[in-house]
Design an enzyme around this catalytic site. Structure first.
Site, mmCIF file in Angstrom:
data_model
loop_
_atom_site.group_PDB
_atom_site.id
_atom_site.type_symbol
_atom_site.label_atom_id
_atom_site.label_comp_id
_atom_site.label_asym_id
_atom_site.label_seq_id
_atom_site.Cartn_x
_atom_site.Cartn_y
_atom_site.Cartn_z
ATOM 1 N N SER A 91 21.981 9.517 -27.627
ATOM 2 C CA SER A 91 21.244 9.011 -26.516
ATOM 3 C C SER A 91 20.708 9.913 -25.728
ATOM 4 O O SER A 91 21.032 11.146 -25.869
ATOM 5 C CB SER A 91 22.470 7.950 -25.485
ATOM 6 O OG SER A 91 23.223 9.132 -25.108
ATOM 7 N N LYS A 92 19.762 9.585 -24.701
ATOM 8 C CA LYS A 92 19.342 10.678 -23.692
ATOM 9 C C LYS A 92 20.375 11.841 -23.230
ATOM 10 O O LYS A 92 20.067 12.893 -23.240
ATOM 11 C CB LYS A 92 18.342 9.906 -22.593
ATOM 12 C CG LYS A 92 17.713 9.071 -23.026
ATOM 13 C CD LYS A 92 17.840 7.638 -22.350
ATOM 14 C CE LYS A 92 18.056 6.735 -23.490
ATOM 15 N NZ LYS A 92 19.001 5.798 -23.532
ATOM 16 N N ARG A 93 21.518 10.962 -22.921
ATOM 17 C CA ARG A 93 22.494 11.829 -22.244
ATOM 18 C C ARG A 93 23.155 12.566 -23.418
ATOM 19 O O ARG A 93 23.938 13.564 -23.067
ATOM 20 C CB ARG A 93 23.269 10.595 -21.696
ATOM 21 C CG ARG A 93 23.669 10.868 -20.063
ATOM 22 C CD ARG A 93 24.877 10.389 -19.843
ATOM 23 N NE ARG A 93 25.946 11.396 -20.119
ATOM 24 C CZ ARG A 93 27.134 11.316 -20.564
ATOM 25 N NH1 ARG A 93 27.169 10.387 -21.567
ATOM 26 N NH2 ARG A 93 28.035 12.228 -20.679
#
Length: 465
Positions: free
Chosen positions: A243-245
């Site tokens: 994920s982006k995170r």
RNA sequence: GUCCCUAUCGUCUAGAGGCCUAGGACAAUACCCUUUCACGGUAUGAACCGGGGUUCGAAUCCCCGUGGGGACGCCA
């Protein structure tokens, strides 16, 4: 039937590894069958789409060499077309206006969830023979909903997962146009796939649930249903979802980290697809072999170590001029100028089979262009009294020696013997004097490539007096 | 909660009922090569999620569990 595939990213972020693989497979399938690979930009989410993201996707595709034959098409430019189809569907009774407010919808959903039911629209504005709808409330702009079949099943033979069936009773009358008149995702995809004559849709398996809706829509439109193949997701190195995170990086980051596009491509091709025991192959070969039968149905964990191995493999056989260019560029970023130094292409050949990426290559090659003063500790350890004596003798002989590897190696060996030193006792101090470190490729090659002038100068710099 | 997908060495995978005593690759370990460090070479260890069926025979087919993932938006 001529194969037409598409890659349809939405420009809300960079091209990540999963998207790149989807693009690669769609590209390869089109190539394999002499078909057409289409790039379509799904930019209808105006709030989240950015020109930067679009550029990043284009850059990523280009770096990987995944050239499209048609497009890019932008959905925002196709608005009139979508509205036209919506009007047709409304007129034909295949879609209808729904005046339910967002608030009412939210309450409905909350109630359903409270009853542990699957939240979905209850069809209260769906026109049915024999029932009368309430009069449309004033001042409420309606959404347009698709009149989804209520009975039977939607099924398709997924190219990677096999037959998948959904009961129509699981689906609801989803919105195809918002209250402001703009069309929604599932609708745009369907109109585009139809208009663009897409024959094979390859996409992430997070779209499996959209497929039955899209098929129903296609059928309502009287359009042919393409073949669908849903690719499983790629997990991070740690087995966690990307994920982006967490762990999701742009393919361009791999460029920055010194990976070769052919290594990334080969790795991606092999992640979730196989051809027997084949591990290393070119894109030409991949295109010839690629088929849907050998795509893995389950999620795959990304393995950086294997990518590193492939990258090292391609580095070993990469063209020296190309590597020289890359090393020069990467050094330049650190403010290192290589002009006036030894021949970069020759230096790079010394290291291309010892490093795993281009950044390591640049680092390895660095001391050839910038004389590194050995650290005090290193001096103390390696440039001892007897070693310096040997180096001094060596310098003298080197100033006259023929500058050619075999000759140079012989000279070093002979000097060691004559100075009463074992080979490493002279060769390692020599490395330290020349490159500022005790390890290097074979010493004769290093001497040869570095050149007489530089060797003599660097030796002089460590010798007393 | 409902629906959908999925399950072979640590990882990527081969395997489409007997070729499986489960193969390859990365990683790991050991040794060899190299009077440096790498590269390279050789070898070794390492897996069919569990339970029921079907069958003469199942990693392969079916069912049920369990684990993992996804979807359920006037996002895409």
């Amino acid at each position: 039937m001529k194969v037409r595939t598409r890659f349809a990213p939405s420009p809300t972020g960079f091209l990540h590894i999963g998207g790149a693989r989807t693009a690669l497979f769609a590209w390869a399938y089109a190539r394999r069958h002499g078909g057409t690979f289409i790039l379509r930009i799904e930019d209808t989410d105006v709030a989240r789409s950015t020109p930067q993201a679009l550029q990043a996707i284009l850059d990523g595709m280009q770096w990987l060499g995944l050239a499209h034959d048609e497009g890019p098409f932008y959905q925002m430019q196709r608005m009139p077309r979508y509205k036209e189809v919506i009007a047709e569907m409304l007129a034909a009774g295949k879609a209808y206006h729904c005046y339910m407010s967002k608030e009412d919808l939210d309450t409905l959903r909350a109630e359903q969830e409270g009853r542990k039911e699957k939240p979905r629209y209850d069809g209260r504005w769906r026109p049915e023979p024999g029932t009368t709808l309430p009069p449309p409330p004033d001042g409420v702009p309606p959404v347009v909903r698709f009149r989804n079949p209520q009975d039977g099943v939607v099924a398709w033979d997924d190219q990677v997962k096999g037959r998948i069936e959904f009961a129509n009773s699981e689906l609801d009358d989803f919105i195809i146009a918002r209250a402001d008149g703009t069309p929604t995702y599932n609708f745009c995809v369907v109109v585009d796939d139809r208009d663009m004559g897409i024959t094979h849709v390859l996409r992430g398996d997070d779209h499996v649930n959209n497929t039955p809706r899209q098929i129903n829509l296609l059928q309502a439109l009287g359009a042919p249903v393409p073949h669908y193949g849903h690719l499983s997701m790629i997990l991070g190195d740690d087995g966690q979802k990307l994920s982006k995170r967490h762990g999701a990086v742009s393919v361009m980051q791999y460029e920055e980290e010194g990976y070769l596009p052919e290594a990334v491509l080969n790795y991606l091709a092999r992640l979730g697809w196989s051809h027997g025991d084949e591990e290393v192959f070119s894109m030409e070969q991949f295109v010839q072999w690629f088929d849907f039968d050998h795509i893995t149905a389950s999620a795959a964990q990304f393995n950086t170590e294997k990518l590193n191995w492939l990258n090292a493999h391609y580095l070993k056989q990469a063209d020296p001029q190309r590597l020289a260019g890359e090393a020069t560029r990467r050094l330049a970023r650190q403010g290192v100028v290589v002009a006036g130094g030894p021949d970069m292409a020759r230096v790079v050949v010394l290291y291309r089979d010892r490093v795993a990426n281009l950044n390591e290559l640049a680092d390895a090659v660095h001391p050839f262009f910038v004389a590194a003063k050995p650290a005090d500790e290193m001096r103390a350890q390696h440039l001892t009294e007897p070693a310096l004596k040997g180096l001094s003798a060596l310098r003298e002989r080197l100033s006259a020696c023929a500058w050619q590897a075999a000759e140079l190696g012989q000279t070093v060996k002979q000097t060691a013997t004559d100075s009463g030193l074992k080979m490493p006792q002279l060769a390692i101090p020599l490395r330290v004097a020349l490159l500022g470190m005790p390890q290097s490729p074979s010493i004769d090659a290093v001497l040869e490539v570095l050149g007489r002038e530089r060797v003599l100068a660097r030796l002089a710099a460590v010798l007393p007096g």
